[in-house]
Design a protein around this motif. Structure first.
Motif, PDB file in Angstrom:
ATOM      1  N   VAL A 119     -74.381  -2.451 -17.111  1.00  6.51           N
ATOM      2  CA  VAL A 119     -74.296  -2.853 -15.790  1.00  6.51           C
ATOM      3  C   VAL A 119     -74.594  -4.590 -16.119  1.00  6.51           C
ATOM      4  N   ASN A 120     -73.811  -5.291 -15.553  1.00  8.71           N
ATOM      5  CA  ASN A 120     -73.977  -7.042 -15.307  1.00  8.71           C
ATOM      6  C   ASN A 120     -74.354  -7.277 -14.179  1.00  8.71           C
ATOM      7  N   PRO A 121     -75.625  -7.716 -13.831  1.00  8.39           N
ATOM      8  CA  PRO A 121     -76.115  -8.160 -12.617  1.00  8.39           C
ATOM      9  C   PRO A 121     -75.353  -9.774 -12.620  1.00  8.39           C
ATOM     10  N   GLN A 122     -74.675  -9.974 -11.488  1.00 10.35           N
ATOM     11  CA  GLN A 122     -74.135 -11.206 -11.344  1.00 10.35           C
ATOM     12  C   GLN A 122     -74.620 -11.940  -9.933  1.00 10.35           C
ATOM     13  N   GLY A 123     -75.187 -13.155 -10.046  1.00 14.83           N
ATOM     14  CA  GLY A 123     -75.164 -14.003  -8.700  1.00 14.83           C
ATOM     15  C   GLY A 123     -73.998 -14.741  -8.299  1.00 14.83           C
ATOM     16  N   GLY A 124     -74.093 -16.005  -8.503  1.00 10.02           N
ATOM     17  CA  GLY A 124     -72.862 -17.235  -8.056  1.00 10.02           C
ATOM     18  C   GLY A 124     -72.028 -17.140  -9.257  1.00 10.02           C
TER      19      GLY A 124
ATOM     20  N   GLY B 201     -73.762 -19.638 -14.360  1.00 10.36           N
ATOM     21  CA  GLY B 201     -74.468 -19.766 -15.756  1.00 10.36           C
ATOM     22  C   GLY B 201     -73.703 -20.290 -16.576  1.00 10.36           C
ATOM     23  N   LEU B 202     -74.197 -21.052 -17.534  1.00 11.74           N
ATOM     24  CA  LEU B 202     -73.659 -21.838 -18.775  1.00 11.74           C
ATOM     25  C   LEU B 202     -73.585 -21.057 -19.934  1.00 11.74           C
ATOM     26  N   VAL B 203     -74.248 -20.068 -20.141  1.00  7.31           N
ATOM     27  CA  VAL B 203     -74.261 -19.404 -21.361  1.00  7.31           C
ATOM     28  C   VAL B 203     -73.946 -18.182 -21.681  1.00  7.31           C
TER      29      VAL B 203
ATOM     30  N   GLN C 204     -83.166 -12.389   0.653  1.00  8.16           N
ATOM     31  CA  GLN C 204     -82.538 -11.460  -0.369  1.00  8.16           C
ATOM     32  C   GLN C 204     -82.144 -12.444  -1.431  1.00  8.16           C
ATOM     33  N   ALA C 205     -81.802 -11.771  -2.669  1.00  5.88           N
ATOM     34  CA  ALA C 205     -81.625 -12.374  -3.894  1.00  5.88           C
ATOM     35  C   ALA C 205     -80.166 -12.995  -3.781  1.00  5.88           C
ATOM     36  N   GLY C 206     -78.976 -12.651  -2.962  1.00  7.64           N
ATOM     37  CA  GLY C 206     -77.781 -13.097  -3.080  1.00  7.64           C
ATOM     38  C   GLY C 206     -77.783 -14.501  -2.014  1.00  7.64           C
TER      39      GLY C 206
ATOM     40  N   ALA D   5     -83.527 -15.539 -12.183  1.00  7.91           N
ATOM     41  CA  ALA D   5     -83.253 -14.848 -13.262  1.00  7.91           C
ATOM     42  C   ALA D   5     -82.920 -15.796 -14.542  1.00  7.91           C
ATOM     43  N   THR D   6     -82.351 -17.111 -14.149  1.00 11.73           N
ATOM     44  CA  THR D   6     -82.306 -18.189 -15.278  1.00 11.73           C
ATOM     45  C   THR D   6     -83.441 -18.842 -15.165  1.00 11.73           C
ATOM     46  N   ASN D   7     -84.525 -18.948 -14.572  1.00 16.48           N
ATOM     47  CA  ASN D   7     -85.427 -20.064 -14.220  1.00 16.48           C
ATOM     48  C   ASN D   7     -85.104 -21.391 -14.321  1.00 16.48           C
TER      49      ASN D   7
ATOM     50  N   LEU E 212     -83.991  -7.166 -17.757  1.00 16.02           N
ATOM     51  CA  LEU E 212     -84.915  -6.465 -17.447  1.00 16.02           C
ATOM     52  C   LEU E 212     -85.063  -5.640 -15.929  1.00 16.02           C
ATOM     53  N   GLY E 213     -84.187  -6.295 -15.204  1.00 16.49           N
ATOM     54  CA  GLY E 213     -83.991  -5.624 -13.848  1.00 16.49           C
ATOM     55  C   GLY E 213     -83.248  -6.682 -12.818  1.00 16.49           C
ATOM     56  N   VAL E 214     -82.896  -5.878 -11.809  1.00 22.05           N
ATOM     57  CA  VAL E 214     -82.233  -6.554 -10.839  1.00 22.05           C
ATOM     58  C   VAL E 214     -83.104  -7.309  -9.652  1.00 22.05           C
ATOM     59  N   ILE E 215     -83.163  -8.520  -9.702  1.00 20.80           N
ATOM     60  CA  ILE E 215     -83.847  -9.037  -8.554  1.00 20.80           C
ATOM     61  C   ILE E 215     -83.102  -8.775  -7.245  1.00 20.80           C
TER      62      ILE E 215
ATOM     63  N   GLU F 136     -83.189 -25.299 -20.124  1.00 24.98           N
ATOM     64  CA  GLU F 136     -82.987 -24.760 -18.859  1.00 24.98           C
ATOM     65  C   GLU F 136     -81.835 -23.714 -18.797  1.00 24.98           C
ATOM     66  N   HIS F 137     -80.974 -23.712 -19.416  1.00 20.08           N
ATOM     67  CA  HIS F 137     -79.879 -22.918 -19.109  1.00 20.08           C
ATOM     68  C   HIS F 137     -79.818 -21.297 -19.679  1.00 20.08           C
ATOM     69  N   GLY F 138     -80.999 -21.158 -20.747  1.00 17.13           N
ATOM     70  CA  GLY F 138     -81.226 -19.868 -20.932  1.00 17.13           C
ATOM     71  C   GLY F 138     -80.445 -19.373 -22.050  1.00 17.13           C
TER      72      GLY F 138
END
Ligand SMILES: Cc1cc2nc3c(=O)[nH]c(=O)nc-3n(C[C@H](O)[C@H](O)[C@H](O)COP(=O)(O)OP(=O)(O)OC[C@H]3O[C@@H](n4cnc5c(N)ncnc54)[C@H](O)[C@@H]3O)c2cc1C
Ligand SMILES: Cc1cc2nc3c(=O)[nH]c(=O)nc-3n(C[C@H](O)[C@H](O)[C@H](O)COP(=O)(O)OP(=O)(O)OC[C@H]3O[C@@H](n4cnc5c(N)ncnc54)[C@H](O)[C@@H]3O)c2cc1C
Lengths: 536, 536
Positions: B140-145, B148-150, B183-185, B219-221, B276-279, B489-491
């Motif tokens: 599973v690939n958790p995805q937000g917006g 992410g740049l990496v 909520q996270a989204g 998730a990316t701090n 590690l988990g889905v926020i 900052e990009h992870g």
């Protein structure tokens, strides 16, 4: 009434913080919490220890706070001592008189019976000790300044005390970024003095600063007086060096503000109370020293007005607000009665202490004036004063800082350190008062409103198990109902470990248990602490 | 020269932040990093996937950035789809056109071949999905917006995409404490708008705010523009709700500023990049909205003077300083040449953008004036300007914000996001320039001086493997030598996972691997990301 009229009697001062420090040290209450029954007993090396040597704070072994049975760790042998003495020449202490003070906590409420106090100076030495203890299955109690308030800093049985007191070197300080790196045993006050000479301050400050160590602060995730302004150690600690239970050195001693390469492991050790690893070095982001500090003491008619004042304060003092503390009229009564402290303003149901810290004293005073004018004209506060001379400043801060001391004169004190949504804080005090009725002598509330942190105290003429049974679990259930925390800043240690479920879910506690097993498979680090007995 | 003379041409404005936001959105570079070779290919459900479908950013499989082989996860079957459709009616997407955009990252540099996009609305649904995927061994690939740049936000092969986009409800906001729970989204910009109406702001702000989600930020701090002032998410995030790989809901959604009951588990998920988990929900401490914002653009002769200006600035602007950014004269040349942006001040080797945010505009302007007078009289800065109208403000911020865009016009760009002790920042640029000599077209440096975060960019007429070989591992070794971070900052995501050892020790990475195994024993969550291949 115009605030400027009121301000006529107000005075400002820049030495406030200094005097506050002096004050809070002078005011350290010697017997602050319930003084507990201590069974004394000492056995020779390698002899059998009494299982009941150490009782938890509530005496009977049936209490959730009582010590569990000793786990089957090895006992220190003559061979072990030979190893420790070789590894730490002159610093493996077994003289009972010297070990004694490290066996007893600051509150003198719990006492262990360790016969070995180790005082390493380097990370390498800590690593050698832990590696050895791990292979020998010897339990170890990491100890900093031994000022912890939950019985976490002293052994429960015969755990070896590993003190960081001699690990007190400053490793580096970057004047541009304000990043300090030091060994874990540096005393907080020494770090503060070092930084103040360089125009910086530590991002945290506690009444225990003269004794507590930065490693202990990190291990307990200490809050303290500056949290409202500079945030928690999870934000300000940039790096940690930790020695794991098996002696492995985990180097996460980053001195960078930003580093997103993998999981931020150091976070796990912040607030882990010596159960996951021994912190040997810390790097921390330090703020610039404020050029101007002011303090105001105000009175409010209702707690709702106090909260509105807090709101107004956040808006109008904004970036210079550094403390927002409160006490109720019951606290004031105890201060008057037991310590003969006179109320500096007219009688009110609630009192507020506000501190500002900024870079321009004229601007800060003006902001304070504007805020006070608004607070007065909108009838949020009814009276107030600002101090200038050190003595007046001391007197003002006494009204907040010496409540603990006044309480000890009022009788036997049941103390609680609760976190709640800020709008609920005082409801707990009112509910508790109603719930206990005449059974309690006094029920008082004070604390860090700004952080949502309430100190609720109940006194009675003497220790009173029936009263205790009325307070607990009532207070924990009430706190849990409003998603509060049963330990805002002191941690769980020995005394509160079994109450964790009031604030954390079972799955969360189970994951904590797995983390413990992962990092300390034999459980040698600070056993009987932080995690509940049912996990073991 | 007196600063007040200079200030004659200075103008102030309170609308600056608004225009800055508009600006940074307008300036989003569409092809910002090296555009990578994408192999296109699509296979029907349950058919065999090409192992080479997805290449890492550096093309050849031998590169540490290339995708590793597909791990033996199950493939989605018709029965699986039936389950998903039943669990998420109308929200289990398989239409290739709809799934397509979720397979490709914002930079269009990496692309997966997932055929299933799941859009849960509740934590319960996320839990059901993960519980099912766990039992079926489906990745599973958790995805937000997906900003992410990496390469961490899109599948590498056929991982199921679990998007939080429909989890966009605000759950609560406490006006007294400023604590938001949602909520996270929730999209960052929507949260900002919601808060600004209530006189608060989010403690973080990024160029990607219009698309990125708070869950993705956590998730990316994510760092961004406000880190200098409000600190990292490790300090401002108060609680998280996370669904673990096996579907278990971990409720650490505290809304308290202080809670020291056990280990602070939520910290581990901040910056864990979906591995590690889905926020599913976040609670976060929000600062009050500043009433006054100012921006200054200054010029310096040397980087040493720039650092001294930063020092002075921290001392004199103190609590109102909210950004301290820089760019070098090479950046200015590219802005002039490619974007026809005129230098608003006289030519200097270094330029600074300073932002202040405070609660009193008169005080803030006066502090700024005092600071500028001191900076001028002590010859730290040689020229400067302050903007007032929105257009002038935009122009000033363009000089910092549009460097990325200017770079894309200069040729193929090799981009690095490095953290270093602040006094080393520019030395890396100088050393790189010398090291590369005529092989590079431009070597430019800019970034967040205040956070010790350097954006180092190297351009060449076209993609140039020889040039790349000169840059890497040189840049990583240089960074490691000065204890810097190769990802500020990009992870790490997919692209940088194997470079982790330049910034983290082997024991630390090994512990990360154990944490991963503990929380996600089958490794189904965002495989191939964050941790290096040699751990698997
Ligand atoms: C007068 C007074 C005022 C206080 N005020 C506050 C306050 O305002 N806010 C607040 O949060 N707390 C306060 N405290 C309690 C606070 O926890 C401690 O003062 C302090 O943070 C502990 O530091 P220490 O060095 O004394 O640690 P210790 O008491 O020695 O140890 C505390 C815990 O940390 C562990 N530990 C210590 N050092 C290390 C290390 N290097 N590595 C791993 N584990 C370690 C110990 O095993 C123990 O579990 C106060 C205490 C007193 C006596
Ligand atoms: C124009 C632009 C400007 C940017 N500026 C900055 C900046 O200033 N500072 C900065 O730090 N970054 C910046 N970034 C990158 C930054 O990482 C992202 O913008 C943002 O934090 C990611 O949020 P997202 O919702 O888009 O997450 P995504 O891109 O969807 O995902 C990012 C990672 O987080 C994981 N993830 C996402 N949501 C969840 C969840 N709910 N639970 C678990 N894992 C999840 C994904 O699996 C992936 O690994 C920028 C990006 C762009 C395009």
């Amino acid at each position: 009434m115009n605030a400027y009229v009121m301000l006529g009697v107000f005075q400002t001062s820049q030495k406030l913080r200094t005097s506050l420090r002096l004050l809070s040290r002078a005011g350290l209450p010697p017997v602050d919490l319930q003084v507990q029954l201590l069974l004394r007993g000492r056995s020779p090396l390698s002899a059998t220890f009494s299982r009941k040597l150490h009782l938890g704070p509530d005496g009977p072994a049936s209490s959730p706070a009582a010590a569990p049975r000793r786990l089957p760790f090895s006992r220190v042998t003559v061979e072990d001592l030979t190893f420790f003495r070789k590894t730490l020449p002159g610093r493996a202490i077994t003289d009972p008189d010297l070990v004694q003070s490290s066996n007893e906590d600051w509150l003198k409420s719990v006492r262990g019976s360790s016969e070995v106090l180790l005082r390493p100076q380097t990370t390498q030495e800590v690593s050698q000790i832990l590696s050895y203890c791990h292979s020998r299955n010897l339990a170890v109690n990491p100890q900093g300044g031994n000022t912890g308030l939950v019985g976490g800093s002293v052994p429960v049985y015969d755990e070896i005390i590993l003190s960081t007191s001699l690990m007190n070197s400053i490793l580096s300080f970057d004047k541009i970024s304000g990043i300090l790196t030091c060994q874990a045993g540096c005393v907080l006050e020494n770090l503060s003095l070092y930084l103040e000479e360089r125009d910086y301050i530590m991002p945290l400050d506690l009444g225990a600063k003269g004794s507590c160590q930065i490693g202990g602060n990190v291990a307990t995730n200490a809050g303290g007086l500056r949290l409202l302004r500079y945030g928690s150690l999870h934000g300000t600690v940039l790096g940690l060096e930790v020695v794991l239970a098996d002696g492995q050195v985990l180097d996460c001693l980053s001195t960078l503000r930003k580093d997103n390469t993998g999981y931020d492991l150091k976070q796990l050790f912040i607030g882990s109370e010596g159960t996951l690893g021994v912190i040997t070095a810390v790097s921390i982001l330090c703020p610039r020293k404020p050029k101007s500090v002011n303090v105001v003491f105000l009175g409010c008619e209702t707690f709702d007005q106090l909260l509105k004042t807090f709101q107004l304060c956040k808006g109008m003092l904004g970036e210079i607000l550094s403390a927002f503390e409160f006490l109720d009229s019951e606290c004031m009564r105890l201060l008057n009665t037991h310590l003969k402290l006179a109320n500096p303003i007219s009688d009110c149901p609630f009192y507020i202490v506000i501190e500002t810290s900024g870079s321009d004293s004229d601007h800060d005073s003006q902001k304070l004036h504007n805020f006070l004018e608004e607070a007065m004209t909108s009838l949020l506060v009814t009276d107030g004063t600002v101090a200038t001379e050190e003595s007046k400043i001391k007197t003002l801060w006494s009204m907040r800082e010496r409540v603990t001391e006044a309480l000890t004169h009022d009788g036997f004190t049941y103390k609680y350190d609760i976190s709640l949504p800020v709008e609920r804080i005082y409801q707990l005090v009112t509910d508790m008062r109603e719930h206990l009725g005449k059974r309690a002598r006094s029920v008082v509330g004070y604390g860090h409103v700004g952080d949502g942190n309430l100190h609720l105290n109940v006194t009675s003429p003497a220790k009173d198990p029936a009263l205790l049974a009325s307070i607990e679990p009532f207070i924990y259930e009430w706190t849990a109902k409003f998603q509060g925390s049963i330990s805002a800043e002191h941690g769980l240690g020995l005394k509160k470990r079994n109450y964790i479920y009031y604030s954390k879910s079972r799955p969360a506690v189970a994951v904590m248990g797995k983390m413990k097993t992962l990092l300390d498979p034999k459980g040698i680090l600070n056993p009987y602490k932080t995690l509940p007995d049912d996990l073991k």
